[in-house]
Design an enzyme around this catalytic site. Structure first.
Site, short mmCIF file in Angstrom:
data_model
loop_
_atom_site.label_atom_id
_atom_site.label_comp_id
_atom_site.label_asym_id
_atom_site.label_seq_id
_atom_site.Cartn_x
_atom_site.Cartn_y
_atom_site.Cartn_z
N ASN A 9 0.87 -1.18 0.00
CA ASN A 9 0.00 0.00 0.00
C ASN A 9 0.91 1.23 0.00
O ASN A 9 1.50 1.55 1.02
CB ASN A 9 -0.88 -0.05 1.26
CG ASN A 9 -1.69 1.22 1.45
OD1 ASN A 9 -1.83 2.03 0.53
ND2 ASN A 9 -2.24 1.40 2.65
N GLU A 98 -6.74 4.35 8.09
CA GLU A 98 -6.53 5.79 7.82
C GLU A 98 -7.77 6.40 7.19
O GLU A 98 -8.08 7.57 7.42
CB GLU A 98 -5.27 5.98 6.95
CG GLU A 98 -4.00 5.72 7.76
CD GLU A 98 -2.81 5.24 6.96
OE1 GLU A 98 -2.82 5.36 5.72
OE2 GLU A 98 -1.85 4.73 7.58
N SER A 214 3.53 -2.45 10.29
CA SER A 214 4.99 -2.41 10.42
C SER A 214 5.68 -3.73 10.05
O SER A 214 6.65 -4.12 10.69
CB SER A 214 5.39 -1.96 11.83
OG SER A 214 4.88 -0.66 12.08
C1 PEP Z 1 -0.73 -0.15 5.98
O1 PEP Z 1 -0.68 0.91 5.41
O2 PEP Z 1 -1.70 -0.88 5.79
C2 PEP Z 1 0.38 -0.54 6.86
C3 PEP Z 1 0.31 -1.69 7.47
O3 PEP Z 1 1.43 0.36 6.97
P1 PEP Z 1 2.88 0.04 7.64
O4 PEP Z 1 3.37 -1.24 7.03
O5 PEP Z 1 3.71 1.23 7.25
O6 PEP Z 1 2.66 -0.08 9.11
#
Ligand code: PEP
Length: 252
Positions: A9, A98, A214
């Protein structure tokens, strides 16, 4: 046997030039991607078509990060499922935390979008997950179950089985703080049970459940070998070709 799905993403990152450069890097690594894994990238709306064209002939799928549930109409600034379909988009992320947090996405609209995606043959990746406060109050499972029940309301079993669910604890997204592989698998297995309660085990055994929050090359191996985790939804680490490639190749 469920195939693993590794999805990047890109969020609101990468202009056209950066998107095409990153795609070129993925392309140069793609013949070394694990063949048993489905790979998906989700650029910003404006870059979907050029990225799609650049990936012609490569086994990398393209997804949108959101869409409206109506086919057309007076919804200024929105993108419809028919528009996505017309440029050959395979997947759409729905209900990302988000969007829920900053753009008033609620389970009712997630449900409408999920149904609209299936009508147009686009695979929805529905995101669910609890806040830190909810986890610390011990209501994380109740919260996630509530989301699943509402998001899948009146969704037919034939569509539910083709829906990807991403478990994304909000406290782990973009924070560098990951759920332990045990916490992630426990929730993935709980989600599978919720799906089973609605549709039965024939369906729940087949549903792809990802973990997101993450995920990086150095924690992917442990997370992706858990029994109920069928892939990952990756934000930050999907913006680096080498790191994303390493995650894909951990997903055996
Ligand atoms: C996400 O955007 O769905 C996500 C899990 O972001 P990150 O891997 O940066 O935590």
């Amino acid at each position: 046997m469920r195939r693993k799905l590794i999805a990047g993403n890109w969020k609101m990152n990468n202009d056209l030039d950066d998107s095409l450069k990153l795609v070129e890097k993925f392309k140069s690594l793609s013949d070394k991607f694990d063949k048993d894994v489905d790979v998906l990238i989700c650029p910003a709306f404006i870059n979907l078509y050029p990225v799609k064209q650049s990936l012609e002939g490569y086994n990398i799928k393209i997804g949108a990060q959101n869409m409206h549930f109506e086919d057309y109409g007076a919804f200024t600034g929105e993108i419809s499922p028919t528009m996505l379909k017309s440029i050959g988009i395979d997947y759409v992320i729905i209900g990302h935390s988000e969007r829920r947090q900053y753009f008033n996405e609620v389970d009712e609209t997630v449900n409408k979008k999920l149904k609209a995606a299936h009508i147009h043959g686009i695979i929805p990746i529905v995101c669910v997950g609890e806040t830190l406060e909810q986890r610390e109050s011990g209501i994380e499972k109740e919260t996630v179950k509530n989301q699943i029940v509402k998001d899948f309301e009146n969704v037919h079993a034939s569509e539910a089985v083709k829906t990807v669910i991403a478990y994304e604890p909000i406290w782990a997204i973009g924070t560098g703080r990951t759920a332990s592989s045990q916490q992630a698998n426990e929730m993935a297995s709980f989600i599978r049970n919720c799906v089973s309660e609605i549709y039965g085990t024939d369906i729940s055994d087949k549903v792809i459940i990802q973990y997101g929050g993450s995920v990086k090359a150095d924690n992917a191996g442990e997370i992706l070998t858990q029994s109920d985790i069928d892939g990952a939804l990756i934000g930050g680490a999907s913006l680096k070709a080498e790191e994303f490639y390493k995650i894909i190749n951990y997903a055996k």
